[in-house]
Design an enzyme around this catalytic site. Structure first.
Site, PDB file in Angstrom:
ATOM      1  N   ASP A 178       1.008  -1.123  -0.265  1.00 21.45           N
ATOM      2  CA  ASP A 178      -0.260   0.414  -0.066  1.00 21.45           C
ATOM      3  C   ASP A 178       1.104   1.414  -0.238  1.00 21.45           C
ATOM      4  O   ASP A 178       1.808   1.358   1.164  1.00 21.45           O
ATOM      5  CB  ASP A 178      -0.952   0.248   0.865  1.00 21.45           C
ATOM      6  N   GLU A 210      -1.081  10.941   1.227  1.00 27.24           N
ATOM      7  CA  GLU A 210      -2.143  10.145   1.897  1.00 27.24           C
ATOM      8  C   GLU A 210      -2.516   9.207   2.656  1.00 27.24           C
ATOM      9  O   GLU A 210      -3.837   9.730   3.281  1.00 27.24           O
ATOM     10  CB  GLU A 210      -2.776   9.317   0.595  1.00 27.24           C
ATOM     11  N   GLU A 211      -1.474   9.097   3.514  1.00 25.67           N
ATOM     12  CA  GLU A 211      -1.259   8.668   4.596  1.00 25.67           C
ATOM     13  C   GLU A 211      -1.660   9.313   5.656  1.00 25.67           C
ATOM     14  O   GLU A 211      -2.066   9.269   7.367  1.00 25.67           O
ATOM     15  CB  GLU A 211      -0.475   6.938   4.785  1.00 25.67           C
ATOM     16  N   ASP A 233      -5.683   1.687  -4.602  1.00 24.93           N
ATOM     17  CA  ASP A 233      -5.432   1.903  -4.053  1.00 24.93           C
ATOM     18  C   ASP A 233      -5.596   0.222  -3.488  1.00 24.93           C
ATOM     19  O   ASP A 233      -6.040  -0.057  -4.368  1.00 24.93           O
ATOM     20  CB  ASP A 233      -5.645   2.578  -2.878  1.00 24.93           C
ATOM     21  N   HIS A 327      -1.687  -1.988   6.175  1.00 22.80           N
ATOM     22  CA  HIS A 327      -0.316  -0.743   7.495  1.00 22.80           C
ATOM     23  C   HIS A 327       0.152  -1.730   7.852  1.00 22.80           C
ATOM     24  O   HIS A 327       0.960  -1.095   8.791  1.00 22.80           O
ATOM     25  CB  HIS A 327      -1.618  -0.295   7.595  1.00 22.80           C
TER      26      HIS A 327
END
Ligand SMILES: [Zn+2]
Length: 364
Positions: A178, A210-211, A233, A327
């Site tokens: 990711d 983005e994160e 994504d 994640h």
């Protein structure tokens, strides 16, 4: 195609690029674009974009190149380092993880997130997750002075130690699948777009932050004012015993399309895709014989949520690839999904001609 995507993905997973510190990833992607003759521009935030002219409604096809991680919050006198989280970092998956403190290419400092010695762990501690406030990193350096001499300061970016490995059956495992998997797909799309002879105008973009706050792509969208936005994504794979009730998304089962995403904890945003986009991808997948999986998830969100609200509104859809263990420092995807996602995107773009309608009434 599969070999190129594999190589790009394994290489990009090795490049640290914490949100707000994407420069190394951007250079790596820009170099690869340059190798195939595609020129890309960078804006002030660091978004990278390449333009492919054409006829019809304009398309912003984008994916984020940053990754989640940490920021150095405090350096203790004994050299141990305290962290602040950046992005949706799972505390549960941190103990005994290797990290990399990024002070400069060739000078980065490895470390390990401490896990209390098992022999000293009391019964009531065995199932307890250590909160961020108690997490610390050991670099081997035994004083604050020694740590600072390496260039580490409060504010230094920290990522999971980059790791990329091929598993059996075309599966890839490691850090920041990711969304380097999205980046690898977009690199392949750049090669295809560079060789095409017709199609809509496409802005191919690698977005930042983005994160962190989901809004790094916003200035780019404001400048480009696209008619259509397609974001790539992960899609939550639900084919492991712990995920079964969450959906019907299989690793290796083909690309995914999100029909609903929403995040309520403070963010209050999400994407309900434009019907023209849903029809486009459904029809294209059927015509191409590509299985298209569907996703509807609360708790998942991408920067498309903000991009869709620009100008007069943008016809938007989240597309992606199934991924497991999101994640964590060991995410898993399947290369075959990345290949079929690329093929689906290529075929879908070819169907967007000058007469392509974005009028919702044409789809009811
Ligand atoms: Zn992502």
């Amino acid at each position: 195609m599969k070999d190129r995507i594999r190589t790009d993905l394994l290489d990009l997973m090795q490049v640290p690029g914490l949100s707000g510190h994407e420069d190394r990833v951007r250079r790596a992607i820009r170099d690869r674009l340059g190798e195939v003759g595609v020129k890309a521009d960078t804006d002030r935030l660091g978004n990278l974009v390449a333009h492919f002219p054409g006829d019809g409604p304009s398309v912003m096809l984008f994916t984020h190149m940053d990754q989640l991680g940490f920021i150095v919050r405090r350096i203790e006198a004994d050299g141990l380092i305290r962290l602040e989280r950046l992005g949706g970092v799972p505390e549960r998956a941190l103990a005994a993880q290797e990290v990399l403190i990024c002070v400069g290419e060739g000078r980065d400092v490895p470390g390990v997130i401490a896990n209390k010695s098992h022999h000293a762990t009391a019964p009531d501690e065995k199932y307890r997750v250590t909160p961020y406030s108690e997490v610390f990193v050991d670099t081997g350096l035994a004083s604050a002075e020694a740590v600072e001499a390496t260039g580490i300061q409060i504010g230094s970016p920290v990522v999971y130690a980059p790791h990329a490995r091929a598993l059996a059956d075309d599966r890839i495992m490691g850090t920041s699948v990711d969304d380097r998997a999205g980046c690898a797909v977009l690199l392949e799309m750049a090669r295809l777009l560079n060789a095409r002879t017709s199609g809509p105008p496409v802005h191919l973009a690698f977005s930042v932050q983005e994160e962190f706050n989901l809004r790094g792509a916003l200035p780019l969208a404001q400048k480009l004012r696209p008619d259509i936005a397609i974001q790539l994504d992960l899609m939550l794979a639900t084919d492991t015993p712990d995920m079964g009730a969450r959906g019907d998304m299989f690793l290796g089962g083909g690309p995914g399309m999100s029909l609903y995403s929403f995040h309520g904890r403070g963010t209050l945003n999400g994407v309900i895709p434009h019907p023209a986009m849903v029809h486009l991808f459904d029809d294209t997948a059927r015509a191409q014989g590509i299985p298209l999986q569907r996703s509807a998830q609360v708790g998942v969100l991408t920067d498309l949520s903000y991009v869709q609200l620009v100008g007069d509104g943008v016809a938007a859809v989240d597309m992606g690839f199934p991924m497991r263990y999101s994640h964590s420092a060991r995410e898993v995807c399947d290369l075959n999904d990345l290949v079929s996602l690329t093929q689906l995107l290529d075929a879908a773009l070819a169907r967007i001609g000058p007469d392509f309608s974005l009028d919702r009434d044409d789809y009811t």
